[in-house]
Scaffold this motif. Structure first.
Motif, PDB file in Angstrom:
ATOM      1  N   LYS A 205      19.512 -30.619   4.473  1.00 27.46           N
ATOM      2  CA  LYS A 205      20.158 -29.855   5.547  1.00 27.46           C
ATOM      3  C   LYS A 205      20.466 -30.732   6.762  1.00 27.46           C
ATOM      4  CE  LYS A 205      15.719 -28.216   7.373  1.00 27.46           C
ATOM      5  NZ  LYS A 205      15.728 -29.063   8.581  1.00 27.46           N
ATOM      6  N   ASP A 206      19.851 -31.921   6.834  1.00 25.34           N
ATOM      7  CA  ASP A 206      20.103 -32.827   7.954  1.00 25.34           C
ATOM      8  C   ASP A 206      21.312 -33.729   7.724  1.00 25.34           C
ATOM      9  OD1 ASP A 206      17.940 -31.869   9.350  1.00 25.34           O
ATOM     10  OD2 ASP A 206      16.553 -33.379   8.594  1.00 25.34           O
ATOM     11  N   PHE A 207      22.015 -33.505   6.624  1.00 25.73           N
ATOM     12  CA  PHE A 207      23.151 -34.370   6.313  1.00 25.73           C
ATOM     13  C   PHE A 207      24.162 -34.402   7.450  1.00 25.73           C
ATOM     14  CE2 PHE A 207      27.575 -34.610   4.924  1.00 25.73           C
ATOM     15  CZ  PHE A 207      27.598 -35.889   4.383  1.00 25.73           C
ATOM     16  N   GLY A 208      24.491 -33.247   8.021  1.00 28.18           N
ATOM     17  CA  GLY A 208      25.507 -33.186   9.074  1.00 28.18           C
ATOM     18  C   GLY A 208      25.144 -34.054  10.264  1.00 28.18           C
ATOM     19  N   LYS A 209      23.874 -34.019  10.677  1.00 26.47           N
ATOM     20  CA  LYS A 209      23.427 -34.843  11.802  1.00 26.47           C
ATOM     21  C   LYS A 209      23.538 -36.328  11.453  1.00 26.47           C
ATOM     22  CE  LYS A 209      20.087 -31.388  13.432  1.00 26.47           C
ATOM     23  NZ  LYS A 209      18.653 -31.104  13.661  1.00 26.47           N
ATOM     24  N   ALA A 210      23.095 -36.667  10.232  1.00 24.07           N
ATOM     25  CA  ALA A 210      23.157 -38.070   9.817  1.00 24.07           C
ATOM     26  C   ALA A 210      24.601 -38.557   9.742  1.00 24.07           C
ATOM     27  CB  ALA A 210      22.469 -38.232   8.463  1.00 24.07           C
ATOM     28  N   PHE A 211      25.480 -37.711   9.255  1.00 24.91           N
ATOM     29  CA  PHE A 211      26.884 -38.077   9.131  1.00 24.91           C
ATOM     30  C   PHE A 211      27.514 -38.287  10.505  1.00 24.91           C
ATOM     31  CE2 PHE A 211      31.412 -36.784   8.424  1.00 24.91           C
ATOM     32  CZ  PHE A 211      31.767 -37.853   7.613  1.00 24.91           C
ATOM     33  N   ASP A 212      27.163 -37.437  11.463  1.00 27.77           N
ATOM     34  CA  ASP A 212      27.669 -37.608  12.827  1.00 27.77           C
ATOM     35  C   ASP A 212      27.172 -38.922  13.431  1.00 27.77           C
ATOM     36  OD1 ASP A 212      29.130 -35.274  12.840  1.00 27.77           O
ATOM     37  OD2 ASP A 212      27.547 -34.075  13.755  1.00 27.77           O
ATOM     38  N   MET A 213      25.918 -39.287  13.133  1.00 26.17           N
ATOM     39  CA  MET A 213      25.385 -40.561  13.621  1.00 26.17           C
ATOM     40  C   MET A 213      26.167 -41.728  13.036  1.00 26.17           C
ATOM     41  SD  MET A 213      21.281 -39.824  13.390  1.00 26.17           S
ATOM     42  CE  MET A 213      20.916 -41.563  13.607  1.00 26.17           C
ATOM     43  N   LEU A 214      26.470 -41.638  11.741  1.00 23.13           N
ATOM     44  CA  LEU A 214      27.225 -42.693  11.079  1.00 23.13           C
ATOM     45  C   LEU A 214      28.587 -42.865  11.739  1.00 23.13           C
ATOM     46  CD1 LEU A 214      27.484 -43.268   7.261  1.00 23.13           C
ATOM     47  CD2 LEU A 214      29.535 -43.316   8.653  1.00 23.13           C
ATOM     48  N   TYR A 215      29.294 -41.767  11.979  1.00 25.80           N
ATOM     49  CA  TYR A 215      30.629 -41.857  12.564  1.00 25.80           C
ATOM     50  C   TYR A 215      30.585 -42.261  14.028  1.00 25.80           C
ATOM     51  CZ  TYR A 215      34.017 -40.755   8.985  1.00 25.80           C
ATOM     52  OH  TYR A 215      34.853 -40.852   7.891  1.00 25.80           O
ATOM     53  N   ALA A 216      29.533 -41.871  14.716  1.00 27.46           N
ATOM     54  CA  ALA A 216      29.391 -42.292  16.111  1.00 27.46           C
ATOM     55  C   ALA A 216      29.249 -43.800  16.213  1.00 27.46           C
ATOM     56  CB  ALA A 216      28.178 -41.601  16.746  1.00 27.46           C
ATOM     57  N   LEU A 217      28.680 -44.406  15.185  1.00 28.43           N
ATOM     58  CA  LEU A 217      28.553 -45.860  15.144  1.00 28.43           C
ATOM     59  C   LEU A 217      29.817 -46.522  14.626  1.00 28.43           C
ATOM     60  CD1 LEU A 217      26.791 -48.458  15.317  1.00 28.43           C
ATOM     61  CD2 LEU A 217      26.023 -47.947  12.985  1.00 28.43           C
ATOM     62  N   ALA A 218      30.390 -45.972  13.560  1.00 30.85           N
ATOM     63  CA  ALA A 218      31.485 -46.646  12.861  1.00 30.85           C
ATOM     64  C   ALA A 218      32.829 -46.523  13.571  1.00 30.85           C
ATOM     65  CB  ALA A 218      31.598 -46.098  11.442  1.00 30.85           C
ATOM     66  N   ILE A 219      33.186 -45.332  14.043  1.00 33.48           N
ATOM     67  CA  ILE A 219      34.535 -45.114  14.574  1.00 33.48           C
ATOM     68  C   ILE A 219      34.842 -45.982  15.783  1.00 33.48           C
ATOM     69  CG2 ILE A 219      36.135 -43.423  15.510  1.00 33.48           C
ATOM     70  CD1 ILE A 219      35.563 -43.248  12.471  1.00 33.48           C
ATOM     71  N   PRO A 220      33.926 -46.125  16.754  1.00 36.60           N
ATOM     72  CA  PRO A 220      34.230 -47.052  17.855  1.00 36.60           C
ATOM     73  C   PRO A 220      34.508 -48.476  17.381  1.00 36.60           C
ATOM     74  CG  PRO A 220      32.400 -45.631  18.459  1.00 36.60           C
ATOM     75  CD  PRO A 220      32.665 -45.393  17.003  1.00 36.60           C
ATOM     76  N   PHE A 221      33.779 -48.912  16.352  1.00 34.29           N
ATOM     77  CA  PHE A 221      34.035 -50.237  15.790  1.00 34.29           C
ATOM     78  C   PHE A 221      35.432 -50.298  15.187  1.00 34.29           C
ATOM     79  CE2 PHE A 221      29.375 -51.055  15.722  1.00 34.29           C
ATOM     80  CZ  PHE A 221      29.401 -52.307  16.299  1.00 34.29           C
ATOM     81  N   TYR A 222      35.797 -49.280  14.429  1.00 31.88           N
ATOM     82  CA  TYR A 222      37.121 -49.259  13.808  1.00 31.88           C
ATOM     83  C   TYR A 222      38.224 -49.379  14.862  1.00 31.88           C
ATOM     84  CZ  TYR A 222      35.154 -47.540   9.367  1.00 31.88           C
ATOM     85  OH  TYR A 222      34.482 -47.394   8.205  1.00 31.88           O
ATOM     86  N   VAL A 223      38.137 -48.525  15.859  1.00 36.55           N
ATOM     87  CA  VAL A 223      39.182 -48.476  16.876  1.00 36.55           C
ATOM     88  C   VAL A 223      39.211 -49.778  17.677  1.00 36.55           C
ATOM     89  CG1 VAL A 223      40.010 -47.279  18.931  1.00 36.55           C
ATOM     90  CG2 VAL A 223      39.096 -45.958  17.005  1.00 36.55           C
TER      91      VAL A 223
END
Length: 450
Positions: A205-223
């Motif tokens: 059930k914590d997948f959503g939180k973990a996924f948001d953490m992943l994107y919070a780290l990855a997307i700024p790097f991408y951009v």
């Protein structure tokens, strides 16, 4: 069991694998449009995929296909998952082959990428013998630190040296843009093993939180990487992003750490696929010398007498050799073609449009029309990436005058350090960098990104 779904995946998510190259093939407007579309669309599709797994209890992506579209849905999902990760593995073998050359090529004259890819495959054989992918969580921190370090070095050189002495921004076309949308999609792809990884979580059930953490780290790097790289290198952005740098000690350290950390990232997706076959044959990840499985069936009976560790070694080695064969077959096509074809097939399907189609099938009657439209538009956008990527890249491959099977154009295919020359204030026009990037790319528009 790990707390987060794709810990080794965070490592790969911190690498500007294709965003900066795709920007070089699209220009500012289209490049930023597709970066933002990909970020938002895949963030939403990831959450929908996680919700589908929690609602249905599906433990794998093919199970979701079975639930919503029966046996044909399962078979199609299997095809997408296998094609995506198999071709993704081919891309990584080609990339690491070039990276080895960058790391120690000066000490190994005459060793070309075809041989480096064989060496890479040899190293991967023991790595991929890990019985199940849950063990990868133990190396996640080291993997992530290595990736962040290399990206910091990349951005640090852009800050220190600025733009190339000679640069161009207008050597792109609608054809190059259409062909490379899937290159950017490769960067954002990764959802193809989420259901299996949710299954391995201590608290799904914590997948959503973990996924948001992943994107919070990855997307700024991408951009950050996409914007900084296009500003600094323009249309000269290489398919192997390390080629645009200067060869420094920090880069070498980053490359060696990348070589080590990339190996488990490659193995992660492949082990998920291989387990599907092995478990169906009764080869359990907990068994080594004795097969204790109770699985029935013709093929399960035939392999029961083979020690599981021996079966895994033979089966997984043959699988890696098949990837190596394809990498060697298309070695002359260039890294970008590898990435584009892999991105346009299964990786785009499992990340960009299958989650939306499954969700509309299962929950469409309960959704307001606005959400139905939103999900439909995203699914159609993903299908567009798949179709345009396949068409334009196969067309480019067929029409290429220099491409030959099993033949690399140059021994240092994808393994230069253009920054050694391109940041010089007085660039010598006799250098390979000047001829390839300034003349052939900026003046003729022929080799941009190659």
């Amino acid at each position: 069991r790990p707390h987060v779904p794709r810990l080794p995946g965070v490592c790969s998510s911190c690498r500007p694998v294709g965003a900066q190259y795709a920007m070089g093939q699209m220009g500012w407007g289209w490049g930023l449009t597709w970066v933002l579309f990909s970020a938002l669309s895949t963030w939403l599709s990831g959450h929908l995929l996680g919700q589908l797994c929690l609602d249905t209890g599906a433990a794998s992506y093919p199970e979701l296909g079975q639930i919503y579209f029966g046996n044909r849905g399962r078979q199609f999902t299997l095809l997408c998952q296998w094609s995506g990760y198999f071709l993704g593995g081919v891309v990584q073998i080609a990339f690491i082959g070039a990276t080895w050359d960058q790391a120690i090529g000066s000490y190994t004259p005459g060793v070309c990428q075809w041989l480096w890819m064989i060496i890479t495959t040899g190293i991967l054989i023991p790595v991929i013998q890990v019985p199940s992918f849950s063990q990868f969580g133990n190396i996640a921190l080291a993997c992530t630190v290595a990736a962040i370090f290399l990206v910091a070095v990349y951005l640090g050189q852009v800050v220190e040296y600025g733009r190339y002495t000679h640069i161009c921004y207008n050597q792109w076309s609608m054809n190059s843009m259409m062909a490379n949308i899937c290159n950017m999609a490769f960067t954002f792809s990764g959802h193809g093993t989420f259901p299996e990884q949710i299954r391995e979580m201590r608290e799904p059930k914590d997948f959503g939180k973990a996924f948001d953490m992943l994107y919070a780290l990855a997307i700024p790097f991408y951009v950050a990487c996409a914007v900084a790289a296009f500003w600094a290198f323009g249309n000269m952005n290489s398919a192997n992003w390390l080629e645009n740098l200067k060869d420094t000690m920090a880069v070498k350290i980053g490359i060696f750490s990348s070589l080590v950390s990339t190996m488990p990232v490659i193995a992660l997706g492949q082990v998920v696929l291989l387990l599907q076959v092995e478990l169906a044959l009764g080869v359990l990840p907990t068994d080594w010398m004795v097969n204790r499985s109770t699985v029935q069936g013709k093929w399960a009976q035939k392999v029961r007498g083979i020690p599981p560790v021996v079966f895994r070694l033979a089966f997984r080695t043959c699988y890696l050799l098949a990837m190596l064969f394809l990498a060697e077959l298309l070695i002359g096509a260039g890294l970008a073609i590898f990435v584009n074809i892999a991105g346009s097939l299964g990786l785009t399907a499992t990340t960009y449009w299958l989650p939306y189609i499954f969700y509309l099938k299962g929950h469409g009657d309960k959704l307001p029309w606005s959400k139905k439209l939103l999900y439909l538009v995203n699914a159609l956008g993903g299908l567009f990436i798949t179709m345009s990527g396949l068409y334009f890249n196969i067309k480019d491959l067929v029409q290429s005058k220099d491409f030959e099977f099993f033949h690399e154009t140059t021994c240092k295919e994808g393994a230069y350090f253009w920054g050694n020359h391109m940041w010089e204030s007085n660039l010598d026009n006799s250098t390979n960098a000047y001829q390839t990037l300034v003349v052939d790319c900026c003046q003729k528009g022929e080799t941009c990104g190659d």
